[in-house]
Design an enzyme around this catalytic site. Structure first.
Site, PDB file in Angstrom:
ATOM      1  N   THR A   1       0.837  -1.206   0.000  1.00  0.00           N
ATOM      2  CA  THR A   1       0.000   0.000   0.000  1.00  0.00           C
ATOM      3  C   THR A   1       0.867   1.249   0.000  1.00  0.00           C
ATOM      4  OG1 THR A   1      -1.662  -1.261   1.189  1.00  0.00           O
ATOM      5  CG2 THR A   1      -1.968   1.125   1.126  1.00  0.00           C
TER       6      THR A   1
ATOM      7  N   LYS B   1       6.566  10.925  20.928  1.00  0.00           N
ATOM      8  CA  LYS B   1       6.539  11.856  22.067  1.00  0.00           C
ATOM      9  C   LYS B   1       5.118  12.012  22.587  1.00  0.00           C
ATOM     10  CE  LYS B   1      10.164  14.645  19.893  1.00  0.00           C
ATOM     11  NZ  LYS B   1      10.309  15.939  19.206  1.00  0.00           N
TER      12      LYS B   1
ATOM     13  N   ARG C   1      -2.747   4.986   7.415  1.00  0.00           N
ATOM     14  CA  ARG C   1      -2.994   3.634   7.945  1.00  0.00           C
ATOM     15  C   ARG C   1      -2.816   3.698   9.446  1.00  0.00           C
ATOM     16  NH1 ARG C   1      -0.711  -1.913   5.692  1.00  0.00           N
ATOM     17  NH2 ARG C   1      -2.424  -1.415   4.264  1.00  0.00           N
TER      18      ARG C   1
HETATM   19  C1  NCD Z   1      -3.671  -5.961   3.858  1.00  0.00           C
HETATM   20  C2  NCD Z   1      -3.900  -4.984   4.975  1.00  0.00           C
HETATM   21  O1  NCD Z   1      -3.006  -4.281   5.405  1.00  0.00           O
HETATM   22  O2  NCD Z   1      -5.046  -4.936   5.403  1.00  0.00           O
HETATM   23  N1  NCD Z   1      -2.477  -5.730   3.172  1.00  0.00           N
HETATM   24  C3  NCD Z   1      -2.511  -4.872   2.109  1.00  0.00           C
HETATM   25  O3  NCD Z   1      -2.766  -3.700   2.254  1.00  0.00           O
HETATM   26  N2  NCD Z   1      -2.289  -5.384   0.901  1.00  0.00           N
HETATM   27  C4  NCD Z   1      -3.852  -7.360   4.233  1.00  0.00           C
HETATM   28  C5  NCD Z   1      -3.180  -7.904   5.446  1.00  0.00           C
HETATM   29  O4  NCD Z   1      -2.457  -7.232   6.168  1.00  0.00           O
HETATM   30  O5  NCD Z   1      -3.410  -9.083   5.696  1.00  0.00           O
END
Ligand code: NCD
Length: 301
Positions: free
Chosen positions: A50, A78, A99
């Site tokens: 990603t 921190k 994320r």
């Molecule tokens: C996935 C995620 O991070 O949700 N990975 C990704 O983005 N391709 C799947 C996973 O972590 O299993």
């Protein structure tokens, strides 16, 4: 324009995005931008595909990227709140890809951000851009999504990619869905509730959803798309399942196997050379889908 949930998409918008991604993929490249935009890749959880595909997509469109993949080197260590980090970054960049381990983190970020937030995974919640590239891979292969038999297999409880995928498949398309998972990793009730149009919410009806604990002969023989996922150990999941030669022998000639990756043991590497192994194509497709998503957001501003 944020991208927080797959629910923001209707079929028309998805079709437009796929046509755009496909044009990019067949080499119809955009003009270099007049003004460069900057994207921040803000990752509080590990990522390979990603983060690097967003990096690559933004760069290939002629823009720039500020990678904050290791928040351990930022003020987060921190004790800075997500809100303060987002407010700060929105003064420097034009888009934030986020994320985060908590469900709803990207919605919280969107509330305080002056620039678009793209949800790149919020805990066990959603992963909408992964779902768009999953759908795009299916669309490129079959030229349609309706009428396919799609089997989702693995950690359906904690896998966010499946959570976004099942939602859009149920809401926008007419497909047959099989759910295959160990008993303890079944799709959560709240998703079954949203995902099955005729589901009345009773526990009796939940028990009768097409759920299976193994890839049965009839599932193997009828599946067009097998979407496998890993056990989300970091979210407390335990379980074991793997694709075997016996399963593969029963598969249709024209079916495909997808996986968001990373994989563990659920797809053995001997299957990689099979024509039906589509997960590396899926990874490649992700670049073009993310280029199309970024163009859409940049042009909407
Ligand atoms: C996935 C995620 O991070 O949700 N990975 C990704 O983005 N391709 C799947 C996973 O972590 O299993």
């Amino acid at each position: 324009m944020h991208l927080l949930s797959i629910d923001e998409f209707d079929e028309k918008r998805i079709d437009r995005l796929f046509t755009h991604a496909n044009n990019l993929q067949i080499g119809i490249l955009p003009q270099p931008p007049q003004f460069k935009k900057i994207l921040a890749n803000l990752f509080y959880e590990p990522s390979t595909r990603t983060s690097s595909s967003f990096f690559s997509a933004m760069t290939r469109l002629g823009h720039a990227v500020l990678p904050i993949n290791e928040v351990i080197y930022s003020s987060v260590t921190k004790g800075e709140t997500l809100e303060d980090t987002i407010k700060t970054l929105s003064s420097y960049v034009d888009i934030i890809v986020l994320r985060h381990p908590f469900v709803g983190a990207s919605k919280a970020a969107a509330r305080v951000s002056s620039v678009p937030i793209i949800n790149a995974g919020d805990g066990i919640g959603e992963h909408p851009t992964q779902t768009l590239l999953d759908l795009y891979t299916i669309w490129r292969k079959f030229k349609h999504i309706n009428n396919l038999t799609i089997t989702l297999m693995g950690d359906l409880k904690n896998g966010r990619t499946v959570h976004s995928l099942v939602n859009v498949l149920r809401n926008l398309y007419d497909v047959n869905i099989n759910l295959v998972s160990p008993d303890n990793l079944q799709l959560p009730y709240y998703l079954a509730n949203a995902a099955w149009r005729n589901f009345d919410g009773s526990s009796a009806a939940y028990d009768h959803l097409p759920k299976s604990t193994s890839l049965t002969e009839s599932i193997c023989k009828t599946t067009d798309v097998l979407y496998m996922t890993r056990v989300q150990k970091e979210r407390g999941s335990v379980g074991k399942y793997t694709l075997t030669k016996d399963h593969v022998d029963l598969f249709k000639k024209n079916m495909i196997v997808l996986h968001p990756f990373p994989r563990q043991n659920e797809i053995p590497t001997w299957f990689d050379t099979d024509r039906r192994a589509y997960y590396f194509k899926q990874i490649q497709n992700g670049l073009y889908v993310r280029m199309a998503i970024l163009s859409e957001i940049i042009n909407a501003k």
